[in-house]
Structures are given as C-alpha cells and as structure tokens.
Design an enzyme around this catalytic site. Structure first.
Site, PDB file in Angstrom:
ATOM      1  N   VAL A 218      34.224  38.671  35.812  1.00  0.00           N
ATOM      2  CA  VAL A 218      33.676  37.759  36.826  1.00  0.00           C
ATOM      3  C   VAL A 218      34.572  36.524  36.921  1.00  0.00           C
ATOM      4  O   VAL A 218      34.137  35.488  37.425  1.00  0.00           O
ATOM      5  CB  VAL A 218      32.209  37.344  36.527  1.00  0.00           C
ATOM      6  CG1 VAL A 218      31.258  38.519  36.701  1.00  0.00           C
ATOM      7  CG2 VAL A 218      32.067  36.713  35.141  1.00  0.00           C
ATOM      8  N   ARG A 220      38.836  36.075  37.424  1.00  0.00           N
ATOM      9  CA  ARG A 220      39.782  36.283  38.517  1.00  0.00           C
ATOM     10  C   ARG A 220      40.492  37.604  38.294  1.00  0.00           C
ATOM     11  O   ARG A 220      40.824  37.958  37.161  1.00  0.00           O
ATOM     12  CB  ARG A 220      40.820  35.143  38.577  1.00  0.00           C
ATOM     13  CG  ARG A 220      40.281  33.820  39.127  1.00  0.00           C
ATOM     14  CD  ARG A 220      39.948  33.903  40.609  1.00  0.00           C
ATOM     15  NE  ARG A 220      39.480  32.647  41.180  1.00  0.00           N
ATOM     16  CZ  ARG A 220      38.212  32.280  41.298  1.00  0.00           C
ATOM     17  NH1 ARG A 220      37.251  33.084  40.879  1.00  0.00           N
ATOM     18  NH2 ARG A 220      37.886  31.129  41.862  1.00  0.00           N
ATOM     19  N   ASP A 243      33.845  42.060  39.550  1.00  0.00           N
ATOM     20  CA  ASP A 243      33.473  41.264  40.730  1.00  0.00           C
ATOM     21  C   ASP A 243      34.728  40.734  41.405  1.00  0.00           C
ATOM     22  O   ASP A 243      34.676  40.286  42.548  1.00  0.00           O
ATOM     23  CB  ASP A 243      32.564  40.096  40.315  1.00  0.00           C
ATOM     24  CG  ASP A 243      32.096  39.295  41.524  1.00  0.00           C
ATOM     25  OD1 ASP A 243      31.664  39.927  42.508  1.00  0.00           O
ATOM     26  OD2 ASP A 243      32.176  38.054  41.492  1.00  0.00           O
ATOM     27  N   GLU A 248      43.011  41.589  45.826  1.00  0.00           N
ATOM     28  CA  GLU A 248      41.709  41.208  46.374  1.00  0.00           C
ATOM     29  C   GLU A 248      41.901  40.691  47.792  1.00  0.00           C
ATOM     30  O   GLU A 248      42.758  39.832  47.992  1.00  0.00           O
ATOM     31  CB  GLU A 248      41.089  40.128  45.480  1.00  0.00           C
ATOM     32  CG  GLU A 248      39.664  39.796  45.865  1.00  0.00           C
ATOM     33  CD  GLU A 248      38.972  38.881  44.851  1.00  0.00           C
ATOM     34  OE1 GLU A 248      39.059  39.119  43.643  1.00  0.00           O
ATOM     35  OE2 GLU A 248      38.373  37.908  45.316  1.00  0.00           O
ATOM     36  N   HIS A 267      33.587  40.002  44.992  1.00  0.00           N
ATOM     37  CA  HIS A 267      33.705  38.573  44.637  1.00  0.00           C
ATOM     38  C   HIS A 267      32.503  37.771  45.142  1.00  0.00           C
ATOM     39  O   HIS A 267      32.640  36.855  45.948  1.00  0.00           O
ATOM     40  CB  HIS A 267      35.019  37.979  45.171  1.00  0.00           C
ATOM     41  CG  HIS A 267      35.407  36.715  44.457  1.00  0.00           C
ATOM     42  ND1 HIS A 267      36.710  36.306  44.299  1.00  0.00           N
ATOM     43  CD2 HIS A 267      34.646  35.759  43.850  1.00  0.00           C
ATOM     44  CE1 HIS A 267      36.740  35.152  43.641  1.00  0.00           C
ATOM     45  NE2 HIS A 267      35.491  34.792  43.361  1.00  0.00           N
TER      46      HIS A 267
HETATM   47  N1  LIG Z   1      33.179  35.538  40.323  1.00  0.00           N
HETATM   48  C1  LIG Z   1      32.886  34.334  40.795  1.00  0.00           C
HETATM   49  O1  LIG Z   1      32.367  34.196  41.918  1.00  0.00           O
HETATM   50  C2  LIG Z   1      33.150  33.128  39.950  1.00  0.00           C
HETATM   51  C3  LIG Z   1      32.256  32.041  39.990  1.00  0.00           C
HETATM   52  C4  LIG Z   1      32.493  30.944  39.154  1.00  0.00           C
HETATM   53  C5  LIG Z   1      33.609  30.923  38.316  1.00  0.00           C
HETATM   54  N2  LIG Z   1      34.480  31.980  38.328  1.00  0.00           N
HETATM   55  C6  LIG Z   1      35.668  31.972  37.447  1.00  0.00           C
HETATM   56  O2  LIG Z   1      35.265  31.640  36.135  1.00  0.00           O
HETATM   57  C7  LIG Z   1      36.219  30.746  35.594  1.00  0.00           C
HETATM   58  C8  LIG Z   1      35.579  29.924  34.490  1.00  0.00           C
HETATM   59  O3  LIG Z   1      34.734  28.934  35.065  1.00  0.00           O
HETATM   60  P1  LIG Z   1      34.040  27.815  34.153  1.00  0.00           P
HETATM   61  O4  LIG Z   1      33.413  26.854  35.093  1.00  0.00           O
HETATM   62  O5  LIG Z   1      33.224  28.450  33.089  1.00  0.00           O
HETATM   63  O6  LIG Z   1      35.332  27.127  33.476  1.00  0.00           O
HETATM   64  P2  LIG Z   1      35.346  26.185  32.197  1.00  0.00           P
HETATM   65  O7  LIG Z   1      34.030  25.554  31.982  1.00  0.00           O
HETATM   66  O8  LIG Z   1      36.552  25.323  32.347  1.00  0.00           O
HETATM   67  O9  LIG Z   1      35.554  27.198  30.969  1.00  0.00           O
HETATM   68  C9  LIG Z   1      36.714  27.971  30.855  1.00  0.00           C
HETATM   69  C10 LIG Z   1      36.716  28.636  29.498  1.00  0.00           C
HETATM   70  O10 LIG Z   1      37.856  29.493  29.455  1.00  0.00           O
HETATM   71  C11 LIG Z   1      38.588  29.218  28.267  1.00  0.00           C
HETATM   72  N3  LIG Z   1      40.012  29.453  28.441  1.00  0.00           N
HETATM   73  C12 LIG Z   1      40.888  28.761  29.196  1.00  0.00           C
HETATM   74  N4  LIG Z   1      42.139  29.252  29.019  1.00  0.00           N
HETATM   75  C13 LIG Z   1      42.022  30.255  28.118  1.00  0.00           C
HETATM   76  C14 LIG Z   1      42.952  31.123  27.500  1.00  0.00           C
HETATM   77  N5  LIG Z   1      44.267  31.038  27.750  1.00  0.00           N
HETATM   78  N6  LIG Z   1      42.493  32.038  26.624  1.00  0.00           N
HETATM   79  C15 LIG Z   1      41.173  32.104  26.334  1.00  0.00           C
HETATM   80  N7  LIG Z   1      40.236  31.300  26.877  1.00  0.00           N
HETATM   81  C16 LIG Z   1      40.665  30.391  27.750  1.00  0.00           C
HETATM   82  C17 LIG Z   1      38.319  27.757  27.954  1.00  0.00           C
HETATM   83  O11 LIG Z   1      38.597  27.544  26.568  1.00  0.00           O
HETATM   84  P3  LIG Z   1      38.469  26.070  25.887  1.00  0.00           P
HETATM   85  O12 LIG Z   1      36.971  25.820  25.848  1.00  0.00           O
HETATM   86  O13 LIG Z   1      39.045  26.231  24.535  1.00  0.00           O
HETATM   87  O14 LIG Z   1      39.213  25.146  26.789  1.00  0.00           O
HETATM   88  C18 LIG Z   1      36.844  27.652  28.350  1.00  0.00           C
HETATM   89  O15 LIG Z   1      36.046  28.074  27.267  1.00  0.00           O
HETATM   90  C19 LIG Z   1      36.695  29.922  36.800  1.00  0.00           C
HETATM   91  O16 LIG Z   1      37.979  29.379  36.574  1.00  0.00           O
HETATM   92  C20 LIG Z   1      36.684  30.936  37.918  1.00  0.00           C
HETATM   93  O17 LIG Z   1      37.952  31.540  38.051  1.00  0.00           O
HETATM   94  C21 LIG Z   1      34.261  33.072  39.117  1.00  0.00           C
END
Ligand SMILES: NC(=O)c1ccc[n+]([C@@H]2O[C@H](COP(=O)([O-])OP(=O)(O)OC[C@H]3O[C@@H](n4cnc5c(N)ncnc54)[C@H](OP(=O)(O)O)[C@@H]3O)[C@@H](O)[C@H]2O)c1
Length: 301
Positions: A218, A220, A243, A248, A267
């Site tokens: 879910v 990218r 998703d 895409e 998505h």
């Molecule tokens: N399918 C959809 O419609 C949908 C909807 C919403 C979001 N998303 C996707 O979900 C992503 C996450 O959103 P969020 O709001 O949860 O972001 P977030 O709060 O910034 O959390 C991102 C998490 O990913 C971890 N991370 C970052 N780089 C990493 C790496 N190289 N290896 C392992 N873990 C890593 C971070 O680790 P740290 O805690 O150590 O920094 C953090 O725990 C978004 O960027 C977006 O692409 C998709």
C-alpha cells in the site's frame, strides 16, 4: 494572501476563516488567472504531473501542500525557498483499512469465493485466518501504526520495521529485516518511495520470504521490482495484494492482472469517504498557521 485549493468545500472553508485569505479553485483543469499571485498552493489530489509542473509558473509561491502522504513526484518541482508539506495522517485510517481488507481478502480466499459465486458453486473449504499470523510491517510510520492497531484487534502478531531501529519501541531497523522476513506470514509495505527504497523489494528480498507468504503493497509500486515478483507469484510460491503497482496504472495486458494469487486494487488506499473531511481539516489548519506566521505541520522539504 492568495491560496489555491482544489475543492469548493475548501474554498468555503477559506471564506469562513477569520484570516484575510483570497481563494481560487484549481482542480487540475483551467488554470486561474491569479497564477502570478498564488502564495499557498494545495495541489489537486492525484490529478496528474501537470499539477506539479505548474509550480514553476508561480513567482510568489511560498508553500506547496500536497493532499497525498507520498510526495516523491512533486519534490523535484519545488523550487528552493518554497516549503513542501505533505498530508501525513490524512490517509492513515483509509489506507490501513484497505491494507487489512486486502490481507483478509487474500488469506481467506475472497477472490476464489467470488469466482465460485458466479458459477453458483458452494466452494466450502478451510482458509487461513489473520488471527495467529505474524505480520511484518515494513515502514512503521503514520500508516504503519494505523495498520498495526487494526491487526492487533484481529489477534495477529505484528513485527515492526523502520529505517532506523528503535529498540525501546520494539522497532527493528531495515538492516535487521532479513531474518525477520523468513518468519512472517504477511509482509506489508508502508514506507515512502525514496532513492533508498526504490527496488528494495527485489529478488533477494522476495526469496527471503517464507513459502506461501503474502506481500501487501500500500506504499508505492516502484518499491517492488515487478519483474522479480512475477516469477514468484506465477510459480505460486508467494501471493500478493497490490494497491500500487509499477507500472501504474497497470496496462490491461499486464500479466499481474491475471496472475493467480494476486489481488490488484487501483491505488485507492487513501481514496475513500474519509479523505475530504480530513483533507479539509489539514488545509484549514495549515492556512491558519501560515496566515498567523506559526509553524506549518508536515514540512517535508
Ligand atoms: N496506497 C495509498 O493510497 C497510500 C496512502 C497513504 C500513504 N501511502 C504511502 O505510504 C507511505 C508512508 O506514509 P506515512 O504517512 O506512514 O509515512 P511516515 O509517517 O513518514 O512513515 C514512513 C515510515 O517508513 C520508514 N522508512 C523510510 N525509509 C525507509 C527505508 N529506507 N527502509 C525502511 N523503512 C523506511 C520510516 O522509518 P523511520 O521511522 O525510521 O524514519 C517510517 O517508519 C507514503 O510515503 C505513501 O507513499 C500510500
């Protein structure tokens, strides 16, 4: 101060606010004539690259606010001196709900039941429950935590993995993920697409997953190497619920569509009824903060 927003409801919110804000509607269609004056730009939700490219034509721009949590596609278009804020938090409930829905659908075999239903066939059989499964969440951030809360209610065991280990919170670092993959029945990707994560889920990562495990994406599409996933799912060694995909949108003739054991949703993680009310609250708050010269939330660049 001039603000561009993509929804009539957001324009109403601006009119109702005590701030001296002039609002225009830009939903990705006709470009308002006020482009030389816009200071705060709320990018239309998932409306195409032209909505980011437009940033280059906004001489007074100070803030770009996305309505997505991911911002990898807009980041290259944001000039220096302009703050970029994302919609972290807005999509958590909706995306977590979809992730858990996909897990249940895949483990409990909904696609096979739906196919049997079309034939009027009573296809009774025992399937895998979420209860008692081990689910590894890769990306323990805002969305990852929301997924965990729902999985705990379903009596699954959750393993948390983030970029950086936080032993006090029981969070493993990505460098420790290898051995954990072998024990996970389900691996959920909820991390951002960055230079470090592009192609992270490659042949080696997938080979480390246990036989029969489920990969849920879910996050990218480009975090997963599709060409490495295809042989694993075609052979039936892994199953997947996606998703987001790479490419895409997935073209109609792409083999992933017809792969047994693969569920694809287009998505839609964040795209549900919970989106607009939460997006409005964020934009209202951000505009108030900006107008009041207070710190903005979710500044990512
Ligand atoms: N399918 C959809 O419609 C949908 C909807 C919403 C979001 N998303 C996707 O979900 C992503 C996450 O959103 P969020 O709001 O949860 O972001 P977030 O709060 O910034 O959390 C991102 C998490 O990913 C971890 N991370 C970052 N780089 C990493 C790496 N190289 N290896 C392992 N873990 C890593 C971070 O680790 P740290 O805690 O150590 O920094 C953090 O725990 C978004 O960027 C977006 O692409 C998709």
């Amino acid at each position: 101060m001039r603000v561009w927003v993509p929804y009539e409801e957001m324009l109403d919110d601006l009119s109702a606010s005590a701030n001296k804000v002039q609002g225009d509607l830009y939903d990705g269609g006709a470009v308002p004539e006020t482009i030389d004056d816009v200071e705060f730009y709320v990018v239309p939700y998932m409306s195409g690259a032209h909505t980011f490219e437009l940033v280059a034509s906004m001489p007074r721009l100070r803030v770009v606010q996305t309505l997505t949590a991911g911002y990898e596609d807009v980041l290259p278009h944001v000039p220096s001196g302009v703050r970029l804020c994302n919609a972290r938090g807005v999509h958590d409930a909706s995306t977590a709900e979809l992730a858990v829905g996909l897990i249940i659908a895949s483990l409990r075999g909904f696609p096979a039941f739906f196919r049997a239903q079309l034939d009027g066939a009573w296809a009774h059989e025992r399937r895998v429950s979420v209860a008692d499964r081990t689910v590894l969440i890769l990306g323990y951030g805002s969305v990852g935590r929301a997924i965990e809360r729902r999985l705990i209610a379903l009596e699954a065991s959750v393993v948390r993995v983030a970029r950086t280990a936080r032993p006090d919170e029981g969070v493993f670092g990505i460098e420790d993920a290898g051995p954990l993959l072998a024990d996970a029945d389900v691996v959920v990707l909820a991390l951002p697409l960055t230079a470090d994560t592009r192609g992270l889920v490659d042949a080696g990562f997938l080979a480390a997953m246990k036989d029969g495990a489920l990969l849920v994406n879910v996050a990218r599409g480009a975090i997963v190497r599709t060409e490495a996933l295809l042989p694993e799912v075609e052979a039936g060694r892994l199953v997947a619920a996606l998703d987001v995909t790479d490419p895409e949108p997935l073209p109609p003739d792409h083999p992933l569509w017809r792969c047994p054991g693969v569920i694809v949703t287009p998505h839609v993680g964040g795209n549900s009824t919970s989106f607009l009310p939460r997006a409005r609250r964020l934009v209202r708050d951000q505009v108030d903060r900006y107008a009041g010269r207070r710190d903005l939330r979710n500044v990512v660049a």
